[in-house]
Design an enzyme around this catalytic site. Structure first.
Site, mmCIF file in Angstrom:
data_model
loop_
_atom_site.group_PDB
_atom_site.id
_atom_site.type_symbol
_atom_site.label_atom_id
_atom_site.label_comp_id
_atom_site.label_asym_id
_atom_site.label_seq_id
_atom_site.Cartn_x
_atom_site.Cartn_y
_atom_site.Cartn_z
ATOM 1 N N ASP A 18 -7.658 8.176 -1.550
ATOM 2 C CA ASP A 18 -7.427 8.631 -0.180
ATOM 3 C C ASP A 18 -7.795 7.445 0.723
ATOM 4 O O ASP A 18 -8.389 6.463 0.266
ATOM 5 C CB ASP A 18 -8.298 9.856 0.096
ATOM 6 C CG ASP A 18 -8.200 10.331 1.528
ATOM 7 O OD1 ASP A 18 -7.079 10.384 2.055
ATOM 8 O OD2 ASP A 18 -9.252 10.650 2.122
ATOM 9 N N ASP A 180 -12.246 12.535 -0.176
ATOM 10 C CA ASP A 180 -13.439 13.150 0.422
ATOM 11 C C ASP A 180 -13.175 14.534 1.013
ATOM 12 O O ASP A 180 -14.003 15.035 1.772
ATOM 13 C CB ASP A 180 -13.999 12.231 1.522
ATOM 14 C CG ASP A 180 -13.075 12.146 2.726
ATOM 15 O OD1 ASP A 180 -11.866 11.912 2.521
ATOM 16 O OD2 ASP A 180 -13.552 12.335 3.866
#
Length: 228
Positions: A18, A180
Site C-alpha cells: 500500500d 495499514d
C-alpha cells in the site's frame, strides 16, 4: 542492512505495498489540505493526532472528520465542492511534509539488489499517486503502480492485487501484501496473498487489527525482514 535470507528464500517471489501509511507518511500533507478547507469554511482546524488515523480514508473520510456531525447536513453539491477544494490543495502541495517511513528506502534497495520484484497497489487516485511518487527516486524501481482508478474495482476487491501479481510475474500465493487498513488485509486475503498489517501506519486502535485476520503484523517497516 542486508536482506534476511529467510524472507524470500524460495518461499516468497515478490512483495506488494500500500502507499499512504505504509511506504509514505502522507498524513501531514493530507491534514493540511483538510485544514485548508475547514479554514475556508471558518471552522476549527483538526489536530495531527485526530486526522492521522483517518489519513488513509480519502477525501471524504477526512471531511467527515473535519465537519463532524455537520457533515450529514451538507448537500451533495457542498460535499463535492469541499472534496474538490481538498484535492486541489493537496495536489498543489502533495509533497511538502511527506516522507518515507523509516527503513523503507533501505529495504526497497535490498529488494532491487536481490532482483526481487515489488510494486505498489493503492486506492489513491492515479493523478495524485503519480504526482507524489516523482518526489522519491526509489519509487521509480517499482515493478507496477496500481491506483484506485486503474481498474473498475479497487481494494478491498482483490482485482488490483491480482493484476499487480500478473505485472510482476509472480504467483499470488507466493506474494506478500503490506498495508495499514482493513481493506488492505481483506484484499490480500481474498487474493490468496500473504497479508501483513503495518501497525505503524494510520490505525486508530492497534487492538482492532487482531480482528482483521492478517497473516502477520509489523510494528516497524524493518520487521518485514523477520517474516519467514
Amino acid at each position: 542492512m542486508t536482506l534476511n535470507s529467510n524472507l524470500f528464500n524460495h518461499k516468497y517471489e515478490g512483495i506488494l505495498f500500500d502507499l499512504d501509511g505504509t511506504l509514505l507518511d502522507t498524513a501531514s500533507d493530507l491534514g493540511n489540505a483538510l485544514n485548508h478547507v475547514l479554514n475556508q469554511h471558518k471552522r476549527k482546524a483538526c489536530e495531527y493526532d485526530a486526522y492521522r488515523c483517518v489519513a488513509s480514508d480519502g477525501a471524504l473520510g477526512l471531511l467527515k472528520l473535519g465537519f463532524g456531525e455537520d457533515f450529514a447536513n451538507l448537500s451533495k453539491t457542498e460535499v463535492e465542492t469541499c472534496r474538490q477544494m481538498l484535492l486541489d490543495h493537496y495536489q498543489q502541495n502533495v509533497c511538502v511534509d511527506t516522507t518515507l517511513f523509516e527503513g523503507v528506502e533501505e529495504l526497497l534497495e535490498d529488494l532491487n539488489q536481490q532482483q526481487i520484484p515489488w510494486g505498489i497497489v493503492t486506492n489513491k487516485p492515479s493523478f495524485l499517486t503519480e504526482a507524489l511518487l516523482t518526489n522519491f527516486p526509489i519509487m521509480s524501481y517499482s515493478g507496477c503502480v496500481i491506483s484506485g482508478d486503474t481498474y473498475i474495482k479497487r481494494k478491498p476487491h482483490p482485482l488490483p492485487l491480482l493484476e499487480a501479481a500478473k505485472a510482476l510475474k509472480v504467483k499470488p500465493e507466493n506474494t506478500l501484501y503490506v498495508g495499514d487498513a482493513l481493506r488492505d488485509i481483506e484484499a490480500a486475503n481474498n487474493a490468496n496473498m500473504v497479508s501483513v498489517a503495518a501497525l505503524y501506519g494510520y490505525i486508530n486502535d492497534p487492538k482492532e487489527v487482531q480482528e482483521w485476520k492478517a497473516d502477520y503484523s509489523v510494528e516497524r517497516f524493518s520487521q518485514i525482514y523477520e517474516i519467514n
